[in-house]
Design an enzyme around this catalytic site. Sequence first.
Site, short mmCIF file in Angstrom:
data_model
loop_
_atom_site.label_atom_id
_atom_site.label_comp_id
_atom_site.label_asym_id
_atom_site.label_seq_id
_atom_site.Cartn_x
_atom_site.Cartn_y
_atom_site.Cartn_z
N HIS A 133 9.31 -76.75 -56.72
CA HIS A 133 9.50 -76.53 -58.16
C HIS A 133 11.00 -76.69 -58.43
O HIS A 133 11.82 -76.44 -57.55
CB HIS A 133 9.04 -75.10 -58.47
CG HIS A 133 9.04 -74.73 -59.91
ND1 HIS A 133 10.19 -74.44 -60.60
CD2 HIS A 133 8.02 -74.58 -60.80
CE1 HIS A 133 9.87 -74.11 -61.86
NE2 HIS A 133 8.56 -74.20 -61.99
N ASP A 210 9.63 -69.66 -51.28
CA ASP A 210 9.25 -69.57 -52.69
C ASP A 210 7.77 -69.20 -52.71
O ASP A 210 6.91 -70.04 -52.47
CB ASP A 210 9.51 -70.90 -53.40
CG ASP A 210 9.01 -70.89 -54.85
OD1 ASP A 210 8.32 -69.93 -55.23
OD2 ASP A 210 9.32 -71.84 -55.58
N GLN A 213 3.68 -69.19 -56.13
CA GLN A 213 2.29 -69.64 -56.26
C GLN A 213 1.41 -69.13 -55.14
O GLN A 213 0.20 -69.32 -55.17
CB GLN A 213 2.24 -71.18 -56.28
CG GLN A 213 2.93 -71.81 -57.46
CD GLN A 213 2.22 -71.54 -58.78
OE1 GLN A 213 1.05 -71.19 -58.81
NE2 GLN A 213 2.95 -71.70 -59.87
N LYS A 236 2.87 -64.33 -62.61
CA LYS A 236 1.85 -65.18 -61.99
C LYS A 236 0.80 -64.33 -61.27
O LYS A 236 -0.18 -64.84 -60.75
CB LYS A 236 2.49 -66.12 -60.97
CG LYS A 236 3.68 -66.90 -61.52
CD LYS A 236 3.43 -68.37 -61.52
CE LYS A 236 4.72 -69.14 -61.74
NZ LYS A 236 4.60 -70.07 -62.87
N CYS A 374 7.32 -79.05 -63.83
CA CYS A 374 8.63 -78.67 -63.29
C CYS A 374 8.75 -79.10 -61.82
O CYS A 374 9.37 -78.39 -61.02
CB CYS A 374 8.90 -77.18 -63.43
SG CYS A 374 9.02 -76.64 -65.12
#
Lengths: 416, 158
Positions: A133, A210, A213, A236, A374
């Site tokens: 991202h 990261d 997600q 999220k 993104c």
Amino acid sequence: MNSAAEKQAAGTGLDPEKLRADFPILAQQVNGHRLAYLDSAASAQRPRVVIDAISHYYEHDHANVHRGVHTLSHRATDAYEGAREKVRQFIKAGSTREIVFTRGTTEAINLVANSLGQTFSAGDEIIVSELEHHANIVPWQMLAERTGIRLRVIPINDAGELQLDVYQDLLNERTRLVSVTQVSNALGTVTPIQEILAAARSRGILTLVDGAQAIPHQPIDVQALDCDFYAFSGHKMCGPTGIGVLYARESVLKDMPPWQGGGDMILTVSFTGTTYNELPYRFEAGTPNIAGAIGLGAAIDYLDGLGMAAIAEYEQQLLHWATERLRTIPGLQLVGTAPSKAGVISFNLDGIHAHDLGTILDHQGVAIRTGHHCAMPVMEHFGIAGTARASLAFYNTREDIEQLVTALELAHKMLG
Amino acid sequence: MAVQEQLQALYRSTVLEHSRAPHHFGQLATSNRQATGHNPLCGDKCTVYLEVANDELTEITFEGAGCAICMASASIMTDTVRGCSLASASAAADQVLESFADRQAADHSELPGDMAALGAVRQYPSRIRCATLAWQTLQAALTGKAQTVTTEVTTNQS
């Protein structure tokens, strides 16, 4: 459809039809249709308990934290620090000293880039991947401009998987940090994060995951991952917007210079010198997002109640079913076909621009994301401007997917 | 089917015809001005090529990739301003951009040429840029001052 939904959830212990009632926003009609919310990878929805926790805090307990001696300040501080402890347990960190509240994943990564980044110098290298991202690209590019560090990129193949052999070649004595996503937001690819982290760790290289997600879709154990940093966002995972977390290994965090300066991150301030607060407060300047943290704590309680393992199992079933269903639509091309995926299906339909699809689907009550997500380098890899992306959460059912399929057929008829 | 009607108002047959077979699509060998515009929201790109002689827009083409709204708008634009004086081409661009900036504008008749077919786009705030990209790019190519006009548009004059 209900019986199908019940059947599909069998064995996971989840009853998605019943869970949907926990989410007030899902009970509405959009453009005259039942809402099929398939955009949880952009932002998930909140259950009533999260909304209530925030309201309750503002109605009963609000004051500034870590400051007052009065009752409300105690309550606010207890609730805020209680949320930190919930986060610690949820990701199985060793200590709340390792849990820094941020505005979100983006700010968490920027914190590392701006703090740890101060210790990097020209010629040092940071490895990211082509799947990232923009939030895990741009902060490093900005750091590169300031310091002359070099950004190296693990490429992907045409299924959307990281090329690990290239990664092995990228690692060298100048590598200071490996910063890679656990799940691709654009394609849903689950990266082989254990292998990636182990390869860096064996060379003494710091690692950042990261997890934006990944954390809504599976149990996370930062100690088992053995990463130095793990970044994620509240919104999220059914929590509020504007709150996120940077997990940072204490032995690394304790030597990092402060990033933002202000109240709460100090012990003493005088014009002859200032001493900084202990961990994690040294990295939380200013009045924090107290209600956001409390809301995130409520979201964690909710997810824990369902069980992340059960969520993962149900979503995998639904993802598999939805993927097979979409494959039957003539002219639909899936983008990202890694065998290991989290609840994301990216696709294009017969040359119809994703934006046109998005508008037509919206008219059928179907909310999906369209565009580059993104993650422009991913789009560049596939030579496309963007995709349509349906992303799943545990509150989605086969009925949502059927509604998507019907809407796609209409789009095909209108524009195909 | 009110929803179906709304969609049909957005994707009129004029719009679909232009988007499927855009007019004046491609590079222009005789071009002496050009500009490229980007829509950062969706990644759409549009390059407009102009051949200018004696204050007249003697030829115009465009190329790029975008949604149906974006492609139709660009195609209609080339039909609308081809052969115009620079002043009237610029005035048409101003007119389109102003019209799309005003969501309340109920009357589409102020839109030049076939652009009236895109009037319904005004009801879709997230799609307005799709309709205006080509026109912003045209304006940038005409003025040759793209970078001060909008951050989304880059230009180079040859």
